[in-house]
Design a protein around this motif. Sequence first.
Motif, PDB file in Angstrom:
ATOM      1  N   PRO A 285       0.738  -1.440   0.039  1.00  0.00           N
ATOM      2  CA  PRO A 285       0.381   0.024  -0.273  1.00  0.00           C
ATOM      3  C   PRO A 285       0.977   1.502   0.262  1.00  0.00           C
ATOM      4  CG  PRO A 285      -0.869  -1.414   1.236  1.00  0.00           C
ATOM      5  CD  PRO A 285       0.522  -2.156   1.299  1.00  0.00           C
ATOM      6  N   GLY A 286      -0.138   2.687  -0.439  1.00  0.00           N
ATOM      7  CA  GLY A 286       1.004   3.922  -0.634  1.00  0.00           C
ATOM      8  C   GLY A 286       0.404   4.305   0.571  1.00  0.00           C
ATOM      9  N   GLY A 287      -0.025   5.960   0.683  1.00  0.00           N
ATOM     10  CA  GLY A 287      -0.048   6.340   1.618  1.00  0.00           C
ATOM     11  C   GLY A 287       0.809   6.355   3.565  1.00  0.00           C
ATOM     12  N   LEU A 288       2.372   5.598   2.907  1.00  0.00           N
ATOM     13  CA  LEU A 288       2.809   4.392   4.651  1.00  0.00           C
ATOM     14  C   LEU A 288       4.065   6.334   4.321  1.00  0.00           C
ATOM     15  CD1 LEU A 288       2.744   1.285   4.463  1.00  0.00           C
ATOM     16  CD2 LEU A 288       1.369   3.044   5.084  1.00  0.00           C
ATOM     17  N   GLY A 289       3.302   7.266   4.404  1.00  0.00           N
ATOM     18  CA  GLY A 289       4.916   8.188   4.564  1.00  0.00           C
ATOM     19  C   GLY A 289       5.014   9.340   3.274  1.00  0.00           C
ATOM     20  N   GLU A 290       4.069   9.590   2.588  1.00  0.00           N
ATOM     21  CA  GLU A 290       3.921  10.023   1.292  1.00  0.00           C
ATOM     22  C   GLU A 290       3.087  11.400   1.049  1.00  0.00           C
ATOM     23  OE1 GLU A 290       1.984   6.339  -0.763  1.00  0.00           O
ATOM     24  OE2 GLU A 290       3.260   6.961   1.385  1.00  0.00           O
ATOM     25  N   THR A 291       2.386  11.207   2.419  1.00  0.00           N
ATOM     26  CA  THR A 291       0.840  12.341   3.002  1.00  0.00           C
ATOM     27  C   THR A 291       1.524  13.072   4.360  1.00  0.00           C
ATOM     28  OG1 THR A 291      -0.249  11.070   3.751  1.00  0.00           O
ATOM     29  CG2 THR A 291      -0.506  11.468   1.480  1.00  0.00           C
ATOM     30  N   ALA A 292       1.311  14.232   4.081  1.00  0.00           N
ATOM     31  CA  ALA A 292       1.830  15.009   5.607  1.00  0.00           C
ATOM     32  C   ALA A 292       1.153  14.741   6.571  1.00  0.00           C
ATOM     33  CB  ALA A 292       0.769  17.009   5.752  1.00  0.00           C
ATOM     34  N   ALA A 293      -0.914  13.640   6.046  1.00  0.00           N
ATOM     35  CA  ALA A 293      -0.828  13.269   7.355  1.00  0.00           C
ATOM     36  C   ALA A 293      -0.744  11.525   7.629  1.00  0.00           C
ATOM     37  CB  ALA A 293      -2.519  13.040   6.816  1.00  0.00           C
ATOM     38  N   SER A 294      -0.061  11.363   6.891  1.00  0.00           N
ATOM     39  CA  SER A 294       0.742   9.857   7.901  1.00  0.00           C
ATOM     40  C   SER A 294       2.284  10.100   7.981  1.00  0.00           C
ATOM     41  CB  SER A 294       0.818   8.979   6.427  1.00  0.00           C
ATOM     42  OG  SER A 294       1.627   8.883   5.130  1.00  0.00           O
ATOM     43  N   ARG A 295       2.850  10.887   7.413  1.00  0.00           N
ATOM     44  CA  ARG A 295       4.610  10.942   8.163  1.00  0.00           C
ATOM     45  C   ARG A 295       4.994  10.642   9.449  1.00  0.00           C
ATOM     46  NH1 ARG A 295       4.716  16.024   3.748  1.00  0.00           N
ATOM     47  NH2 ARG A 295       4.813  14.320   2.111  1.00  0.00           N
ATOM     48  N   GLU A 296       3.768  11.025  10.190  1.00  0.00           N
ATOM     49  CA  GLU A 296       3.769  10.283  11.569  1.00  0.00           C
ATOM     50  C   GLU A 296       3.702   9.441  12.259  1.00  0.00           C
ATOM     51  OE1 GLU A 296       2.599  12.093  16.062  1.00  0.00           O
ATOM     52  OE2 GLU A 296       2.376  13.236  14.784  1.00  0.00           O
ATOM     53  N   GLN A 297       2.753   8.223  11.985  1.00  0.00           N
ATOM     54  CA  GLN A 297       2.120   7.239  11.824  1.00  0.00           C
ATOM     55  C   GLN A 297       3.152   6.061  11.101  1.00  0.00           C
ATOM     56  OE1 GLN A 297      -1.819   6.572   9.705  1.00  0.00           O
ATOM     57  NE2 GLN A 297      -2.030   6.188  11.964  1.00  0.00           N
ATOM     58  N   ALA A 298       3.856   6.740  10.462  1.00  0.00           N
ATOM     59  CA  ALA A 298       4.970   6.329   9.440  1.00  0.00           C
ATOM     60  C   ALA A 298       6.128   6.145  10.102  1.00  0.00           C
ATOM     61  CB  ALA A 298       5.512   6.299   7.488  1.00  0.00           C
ATOM     62  N   ALA A 299       6.742   7.199  10.610  1.00  0.00           N
ATOM     63  CA  ALA A 299       7.967   7.203  11.418  1.00  0.00           C
ATOM     64  C   ALA A 299       7.982   6.691  12.666  1.00  0.00           C
ATOM     65  CB  ALA A 299       8.193   9.023  11.825  1.00  0.00           C
ATOM     66  N   ALA A 300       7.074   6.206  13.952  1.00  0.00           N
ATOM     67  CA  ALA A 300       6.847   5.133  14.677  1.00  0.00           C
ATOM     68  C   ALA A 300       6.480   4.006  14.126  1.00  0.00           C
ATOM     69  CB  ALA A 300       4.581   6.122  15.427  1.00  0.00           C
ATOM     70  N   MET A 301       6.042   3.212  12.859  1.00  0.00           N
ATOM     71  CA  MET A 301       6.183   2.567  12.273  1.00  0.00           C
ATOM     72  C   MET A 301       7.259   2.318  11.935  1.00  0.00           C
ATOM     73  SD  MET A 301       4.502   0.584   8.754  1.00  0.00           S
ATOM     74  CE  MET A 301       5.730   1.455   7.467  1.00  0.00           C
ATOM     75  N   MET A 302       7.990   2.742  11.437  1.00  0.00           N
ATOM     76  CA  MET A 302       9.947   2.685  10.976  1.00  0.00           C
ATOM     77  C   MET A 302      10.399   2.515  12.613  1.00  0.00           C
ATOM     78  SD  MET A 302      10.461   5.104   8.051  1.00  0.00           S
ATOM     79  CE  MET A 302      11.482   5.660   8.102  1.00  0.00           C
ATOM     80  N   LYS A 303      10.328   3.343  13.601  1.00  0.00           N
ATOM     81  CA  LYS A 303      10.882   2.797  15.187  1.00  0.00           C
ATOM     82  C   LYS A 303       9.973   1.636  15.098  1.00  0.00           C
ATOM     83  CE  LYS A 303      11.657   4.997  19.407  1.00  0.00           C
ATOM     84  NZ  LYS A 303      11.333   4.096  20.187  1.00  0.00           N
ATOM     85  N   ARG A 304       9.004   1.270  15.228  1.00  0.00           N
ATOM     86  CA  ARG A 304       8.662   0.189  15.980  1.00  0.00           C
ATOM     87  C   ARG A 304       9.186  -1.097  15.431  1.00  0.00           C
ATOM     88  NH1 ARG A 304       3.739   2.867  16.291  1.00  0.00           N
ATOM     89  NH2 ARG A 304       3.306   1.680  14.133  1.00  0.00           N
ATOM     90  N   ILE A 305       9.950  -0.674  13.663  1.00  0.00           N
ATOM     91  CA  ILE A 305      10.360  -1.558  13.042  1.00  0.00           C
ATOM     92  C   ILE A 305      11.436  -2.356  13.094  1.00  0.00           C
ATOM     93  CG2 ILE A 305      11.294  -2.546  11.010  1.00  0.00           C
ATOM     94  CD1 ILE A 305       8.540  -0.855   9.606  1.00  0.00           C
ATOM     95  N   ASN A 306      12.518  -0.829  13.639  1.00  0.00           N
ATOM     96  CA  ASN A 306      13.831  -0.355  13.455  1.00  0.00           C
ATOM     97  C   ASN A 306      14.346  -1.785  15.393  1.00  0.00           C
ATOM     98  OD1 ASN A 306      16.567   1.232  15.248  1.00  0.00           O
ATOM     99  ND2 ASN A 306      16.575  -0.138  12.916  1.00  0.00           N
ATOM    100  N   ASP A 307      13.442  -1.090  15.853  1.00  0.00           N
ATOM    101  CA  ASP A 307      13.978  -1.120  17.801  1.00  0.00           C
ATOM    102  C   ASP A 307      13.621  -2.710  17.380  1.00  0.00           C
ATOM    103  OD1 ASP A 307      13.472   0.585  18.654  1.00  0.00           O
ATOM    104  OD2 ASP A 307      11.893   0.661  19.160  1.00  0.00           O
ATOM    105  N   ALA A 308      12.505  -4.136  16.254  1.00  0.00           N
ATOM    106  CA  ALA A 308      12.680  -5.609  16.661  1.00  0.00           C
ATOM    107  C   ALA A 308      13.820  -5.755  16.139  1.00  0.00           C
ATOM    108  CB  ALA A 308      10.834  -5.517  15.097  1.00  0.00           C
ATOM    109  N   HIS A 309      14.297  -4.908  15.047  1.00  0.00           N
ATOM    110  CA  HIS A 309      15.860  -5.817  14.012  1.00  0.00           C
ATOM    111  C   HIS A 309      16.766  -5.188  15.688  1.00  0.00           C
ATOM    112  CE1 HIS A 309      14.426  -4.802  10.770  1.00  0.00           C
ATOM    113  NE2 HIS A 309      14.668  -3.668  10.362  1.00  0.00           N
ATOM    114  N   ARG A 310      16.440  -5.170  17.457  1.00  0.00           N
ATOM    115  CA  ARG A 310      17.358  -5.211  18.014  1.00  0.00           C
ATOM    116  C   ARG A 310      16.915  -6.806  19.035  1.00  0.00           C
ATOM    117  NH1 ARG A 310      19.894  -0.256  19.189  1.00  0.00           N
ATOM    118  NH2 ARG A 310      18.628   1.556  17.896  1.00  0.00           N
ATOM    119  N   ASN A 311      16.795  -7.406  18.834  1.00  0.00           N
ATOM    120  CA  ASN A 311      16.107  -8.991  18.888  1.00  0.00           C
ATOM    121  C   ASN A 311      16.887  -9.789  18.526  1.00  0.00           C
ATOM    122  OD1 ASN A 311      13.649  -7.723  19.863  1.00  0.00           O
ATOM    123  ND2 ASN A 311      12.305  -8.313  18.091  1.00  0.00           N
TER     124      ASN A 311
END
Length: 517
Positions: A285-311
């Motif tokens: 899906p699109g809409g995961l950071g391209e729009t102003a409304a989704s950038r905050e949610q996308a950034a939070a998602m990327m942080k959770r993904i990165n945190d999982a990489h520390r497992n």
Amino acid sequence: MSNNTPDLNGITALLQTRISNGQQSLPKADLRQLLEMAGLSLAGSKTMAGTELALTLTNTREFGMVISVGLGGETGALLAGALQKGQGGVSAAAELTNGDDLLQAFKQTIAYRQLAGAVAEQTLTDCFDTFIQLAQHYAPTNPATPFVLDRLELNPFSFSDERIAFNSGSCTFSRPAPVPAPRPAGKIHKMLHPKSIGIIGVSGSKMNFGRIILKNILASGYPASQITIIRPNETEIDGVKCAESLASLEHKLDLFVVAIAADAVFDLVDEVIATHAAEAVMLIPGGLGETAASREQAAAMMKRINDAHRNEDGGPVFLGGNCLGIVSHPGEYDTWFIPKNRLPQGQKKQQRNSALISQSGAFMITRISHNPWLDPAYMTALGNQNDLTHGDMVNYFAELDGINTIGVYAEGFRDLDGLHFAKGVRKAVLKGKQVVLYKAGRSLAGANATLGHTASIAGDFALLEAVVTQAGGMVCDDFDRFNDLFYIADCLHDKTIGGNRLGAVSGAGFEAVGMAD
């Protein structure tokens, strides 16, 4: 010129004293002390004579520490817009160069010619090596560094009796930012050669994106028995079994394809991480950071993904979002959501030796539509690079046996991924491979367009061209040149080219004249 190895402990203590006083820059006296502790021989304070130069270390977002040398002072400022590319000065990624290599590039500039032999080559090499050592130690990529040199500049300066004389200079520095967890890039192999594939978003009653993806995977020859559809209250669709949820899966998926609405992706990503359901995830899906409304949610998602990489196992890797998907001939699958009858079928070659990486799915579609003979072994769309990046993919293909040519369409690089990419290019070239890059977003309008297309910051094209060329890659400035170089590099990979003898034949006079030109 360079007396000894830089006194890094002394320099660090100097920077610590300043930052303890709330300062993040050095006055000229402290800058002079820093250069002396670095091992440089400095001339006394006097009016400079000879060619005015500029030597700069800059901490860049894409490439980390970059060293630049060229004309300085009023002359450099006056000629900056008038000189052709590479005439006024040169730049290089500090982690990919040394004093000798930088000197060879510097010799092609007007700045070097103006020195007219007044400075020994060894003096220049020593000076460059000293700055490069500082850049490599006080770099955002060095996890042990106490400070990052944001900018260290001598402008203008000249050489007096093989010593540096400078009238003006500056040094700004800061504490290093936290380093993200490394992505488990080894899981790219499972993503491209999966033994099991899961899909969510497949409709049982109509032809939606998920259903098209399923049909394309099956049409590619991938076994239906190795596919699982996540869809409650269904037993099978198109002969493929369904599962109630990720938690109900009997085994971990190598690849999980997500083809649901964008607003449902964020919770699903959390579920994938929590259930350890997949090694690799493709976010269509699109809409995961391209729009102003989704950038905050996308950034939070990327942080959770990165945190999982520390497992311990590194967590899953994610491709996309806003991603067309992958065509992997060796993996025998196609997750593009383009019906087979809408694209010409490529040649059924037994051997394919190239890989195409593109931030834009449409770029790949048009390459294959207009040039079906390209037919790479792998075509991978990266989309927004919410996790996997250009650098990850180029480094993977640099190591993959059987891939001789790597083509890349990039709109922007994640922080420090330009350096990661350039290292992958150099690795590939040293292994006898060719890397061809088209970098979009060279103009202001193009840079603005990339932010809305794949949420990318375009960056400085001239710097990218310098660094990637330095690494051994080929940078194209138009689509036709990319097509030609990508195709020719693959065709000529195993050919031995000797001399410069070339013949060209044409049935038209204007073409013969054009070829001669």
